[in-house]
Design a protein around this motif. Structure first.
Motif, short mmCIF file in Angstrom:
data_model
loop_
_atom_site.label_atom_id
_atom_site.label_comp_id
_atom_site.label_asym_id
_atom_site.label_seq_id
_atom_site.Cartn_x
_atom_site.Cartn_y
_atom_site.Cartn_z
N THR A 184 -39.61 52.28 100.36
CA THR A 184 -38.63 51.60 99.52
C THR A 184 -38.04 50.40 100.25
OG1 THR A 184 -38.11 53.61 98.32
CG2 THR A 184 -36.46 51.88 98.27
N THR A 185 -37.74 50.59 101.53
CA THR A 185 -37.17 49.50 102.32
C THR A 185 -38.11 48.30 102.35
OG1 THR A 185 -36.07 51.17 103.65
CG2 THR A 185 -36.14 48.94 104.54
N SER B 27 -41.91 60.88 102.22
CA SER B 27 -40.54 60.48 101.93
C SER B 27 -39.83 60.07 103.23
CB SER B 27 -39.83 61.65 101.26
OG SER B 27 -38.50 61.32 101.06
N GLY B 28 -39.11 58.96 103.19
CA GLY B 28 -38.34 58.52 104.35
C GLY B 28 -39.12 57.66 105.32
N1 LIG Z 1 -29.09 51.23 103.32
C1 LIG Z 1 -29.50 52.09 104.27
N2 LIG Z 1 -28.70 52.37 105.33
C2 LIG Z 1 -29.10 53.20 106.29
N3 LIG Z 1 -30.28 53.82 106.33
C3 LIG Z 1 -31.14 53.60 105.32
C4 LIG Z 1 -30.78 52.72 104.23
N4 LIG Z 1 -31.82 52.68 103.37
C5 LIG Z 1 -32.77 53.50 103.88
N5 LIG Z 1 -32.37 54.05 105.05
C6 LIG Z 1 -33.15 54.95 105.91
O1 LIG Z 1 -34.38 54.33 106.15
C7 LIG Z 1 -35.44 55.27 106.12
C8 LIG Z 1 -36.49 54.82 105.14
O2 LIG Z 1 -35.97 54.91 103.84
P1 LIG Z 1 -36.80 54.50 102.56
O3 LIG Z 1 -37.32 53.12 102.72
O4 LIG Z 1 -35.94 54.75 101.38
O5 LIG Z 1 -37.99 55.54 102.60
P2 LIG Z 1 -39.00 55.99 101.45
O6 LIG Z 1 -38.81 55.09 100.28
O7 LIG Z 1 -40.33 55.87 102.09
O8 LIG Z 1 -38.67 57.41 101.14
C9 LIG Z 1 -34.80 56.60 105.78
O9 LIG Z 1 -34.67 57.32 106.97
C10 LIG Z 1 -33.49 56.24 105.20
O10 LIG Z 1 -32.53 57.24 105.48
#
Ligand SMILES: Nc1ncnc2c1ncn2[C@@H]1O[C@H](COP(=O)(O)OP(=O)(O)O)[C@@H](O)[C@H]1O
Ligand SMILES: [Mg+2]
Lengths: 379, 261
Positions: free
Chosen positions: A47-48, A42-43
């Motif tokens: 997703t990004t 996670s993190g």
């Molecule tokens: N819109 C956003 N603004 C700031 N930080 C973000 C945003 N979206 C994601 N993050 C940060 O980017 C990192 C990766 O997030 P994410 O892609 O959701 O990870 P995963 O899906 O692997 O859990 C995390 O540390 C999250 O807090």
């Protein structure tokens, strides 16, 4: 059938949110009809990365190519991609039928291959019903989405995306909210659907087992970097670094030193292995899977130790065995899987055959800490 | 212990009863008087609907009712559109800027009506807009909009942020996504906001008084009648206004109660 053509290609994709960099130089290509999984804790940025492919986020630098054409600046509604969101995002003001028909209703009759509005309506009904059948939700047309269970909502979300016949389907932990039994069922169904429809799936999960069972290709991510890309077997058998090994299986990871080709020393003991090309006396990570440690008589093993705990895991026993290096009770704990049980307190020997010892370079990117910006890429 | 508890319970009960009595006895008395045959407040001479009948025969009161409803309907419609779009805009902004705007929008709800009324009147005078029903409508739009804004904002915050993206994903342009997904999803908030705005418009006196000229709404009629010496028709009118507004507020309350379940 996976085709050789590169459908989507990411080149040097970076993403910053303010001062924090969440994706570092991601290179990845996705072939037509491939089931590729982005796997990581996670993190780590899964997703990004998915949102960048879907067009919901712009990369800070780098390129996203679709069939060789740059996609930068093309909004989501102009991409031949559909998404199943992490929390489904069904439209509560519409019933099940209208949720699934949502995308088709936005199309012109011509785009659906018919002439009149009436034919469009019939065509939509035909396609929606086919989808309902595919996701085994026939008879739920008129239901409100609020009245559905998690598993049912999930099926509707999949149907709503698939009915548009996208080239690529993005799925963000679609089974995360389901209980274990349902999840296993849905894994099989999703995989079958993907093969039947011949659509490219980009699948995000943090569940290594799910990734291993469903994917053609797995991209293991950590700290915003891709650690390793390969087929499930390749990643399981030949993890590139300790992070991958640890994340993919619950491996034993030990510090070792490579004495020469095919000979490694760890736990004060020399072991034959099958790895070559390391520097002499190079410090390495040694990875050994729990099922690869054989329990033998207490004096014939390469290492000996005492069983400290036993748990029955359904098909095998998981034992924690403390070796005797460094004095009584000071040794390290080994996780061992075996179909025969040794009672707690038994002294046993442990043996590992050479090809089950995996030697890895010590990786800078191996731990979950954010990685420094100098960015020499290991993976 | 038990005695203490009982005493404190009794105390609480008395307190509550006193507060409610203080708030509602005047209204109950007024409602009672609206059914009193006698013109005098001092004696009860029997039950009658005459004052209500008279109310509906009075040209002046019927004209005021028309004005009140026209103003409330137009102001509600316009402020619902402005408030909803404003809320969506603020929601989409980055938080720093949005916070400033939200707080600025709060201000009109807390400034005394008299200040709002006088300043709006001054504005119309400076801009050389003759005071009329239309200036009154503009003033109502101004004080209604924050109520819509603050009914819609929470709905937007509760909304799954992926809904908008799902709409884009399925082929909506941003405008279409707004109409086909966002507005329907937040519609409970929009309706609540519109009901509140309508209620506020119906019972406004002070701001209307300063921003209109010859067109009088019901509250202004009651006021000017009261200066001439109150007739029981005014009790009847006030009773009807009280009942209408009470009903609207109950509706709003019930709606928010249901949504929070
Ligand atoms: N819109 C956003 N603004 C700031 N930080 C973000 C945003 N979206 C994601 N993050 C940060 O980017 C990192 C990766 O997030 P994410 O892609 O959701 O990870 P995963 O899906 O692997 O859990 C995390 O540390 C999250 O807090
Ligand atoms: Mg995620």
């Amino acid at each position: 059938m996976i085709q050789d053509m590169r459908l989507i290609e990411l080149k040097g994709v970076c993403k910053n949110f303010g001062d924090t960099q969440v994706l570092h130089d991601v290179d990845l290509y996705i072939r037509k009809c491939e089931f590729i999984t982005l796997l990581g804790p996670s993190g780590c940025g899964k997703t990004t990365l998915l949102r960048i492919i879907g067009g919901f986020e712009m990369p800070s630098s780098g390129e996203v190519l679709f069939e060789g054409k740059d996609m930068t600046g093309i909004p989501p509604y102009k991409r031949r991609i559909n998404t199943v969101f992490q929390k489904y995002a069904l439209f509560n003001h519409l019933n099940v039928y209208d949720n699934i028909a949502f995308g088709l209703n936005l199309k012109t009759p011509e785009q659906l291959g018919v002439q009149t509005k009436k034919e469009k309506k019939e065509e939509i009904a035909r396609r929606v019903n086919r989808m309902l059948k595919l996701v085994k939700m026939e008879g739920y047309e008129k239901r409100s989405t609020n009245a559905l269970s998690g598993g049912q909502q999930q099926r509707i979300a999949i149907a709503r995306a698939l009915v548009n016949e996208p080239e690529v389907l993005l799925l963000d932990e679609p089974l995360g909210a389901l209980d274990l039994k349902l999840r296993k069922e849905m894994q099989l169904e999703l995989k079958a659907m993907q093969q039947q429809l011949g659509i490219t799936f980009i699948y995000v999960t943090h569940d290594q087992e799910e990734a291993l069972t469903m994917s053609d290709t797995i991209a293991v991510m950590n700290g915003g970097r891709i650690q390793q890309i390969g087929d499930p077997k390749g990643i399981y058998d030949e993890p590139k670094n300790a992070f991958v090994a640890d994340f993919i299986g619950e491996s034993n990871i030990v510090d070792g030193v490579m004495l020469q080709d095919d000979l490694v020393k760890f736990r004060d003991t020399e072991f034959q292995c099958v790895d070559e090309g390391f520097d002499t006396n190079e410090p390495v990570d040694v990875v050994i899977r729990p099922e690869d440690i054989m329990i033998v008589g207490e004096d014939v093993g390469m290492l000996s130790g005492t069983v400290e705990s036993v748990i029955f895991k359904g098909v095998h026993y998981e034992m924690m065995i403390r070796d005797e290096i460094g004095g009584e009770g000071q040794g390290m704990l080994w996780k061992v899987h075996s179909t025969t049980m040794q009672p707690v307190g038994t002294r046993v020997g442990m043996t590992i055959v050479p090809y089950n010892i995996h030697i890895m370079h010590k990786a800078k990117t191996a731990d979950a800490e954010p990685v420094s910006e100098t960015g020499d890429k290991e993976a | 212990m038990v005695r203490n508890k009982r005493a404190s319970k009794a105390l609480k009960g008395t307190y509550l009863a006193l507060v409610l009595a203080f708030l509602y006895i005047p209204i109950v008395v007024m409602i009672a008087l609206s059914f009193n045959k006698s013109v005098s407040r001092a004696e009860w001479t029997g039950f009658t609907f005459d004052w209500y009948a008279k109310l509906f025969q009075s040209k002046q009161i019927m004209a005021a009712l028309r004005v009140t409803l026209e103003v409330a309907v137009v102001a509600t419609a316009v402020s619902t559109v402005i408030g909803t779009l404003g809320a969506i805009g603020m929601h989409a902004m980055n938080t720093g800027m949005a916070n400033v705007l939200v707080n600025l929008s709060y201000l009109p709800m807390t400034t005394p009506d008299i200040v709002t009324g006088v300043s709006l009147m001054l504005m119309f005078v400076f801009a050389k807009v003759p005071l009329s029903k239309w200036t009154m409508i503009m003033a109502h739009i101004a004080f209604d909009t924050p109520y819509v804004l603050f009914s819609v904002m929470p709905k937007l915050r509760q909304m799954n942020p992926n809904l908008y993206e799902a709409a884009l994903d399925l082929g909506c342009s941003p405008m279409k996504a707004l109409g086909k997904v966002i507005v329907p999803e937040i519609s409970p908030g929009i309706v609540t906001g519109a009901l509140l705005a309508f209620t506020m418009s119906l019972d406004d006196f002070v701001i209307s008084y300063f921003t209109s000229n010859t067109d009088q709404n019901l509250a202004m009629i009651v006021y000017s009648a009261a200066r001439r010496g109150v007739e029981p028709t005014m009790y009847a009118l006030s009773t009807l206004m009280f009942v209408a507004i009470m009903a609207l507020l109950l509706l709003v309350n019930r709606r928010s109660g249901l949504e929070n379940m």
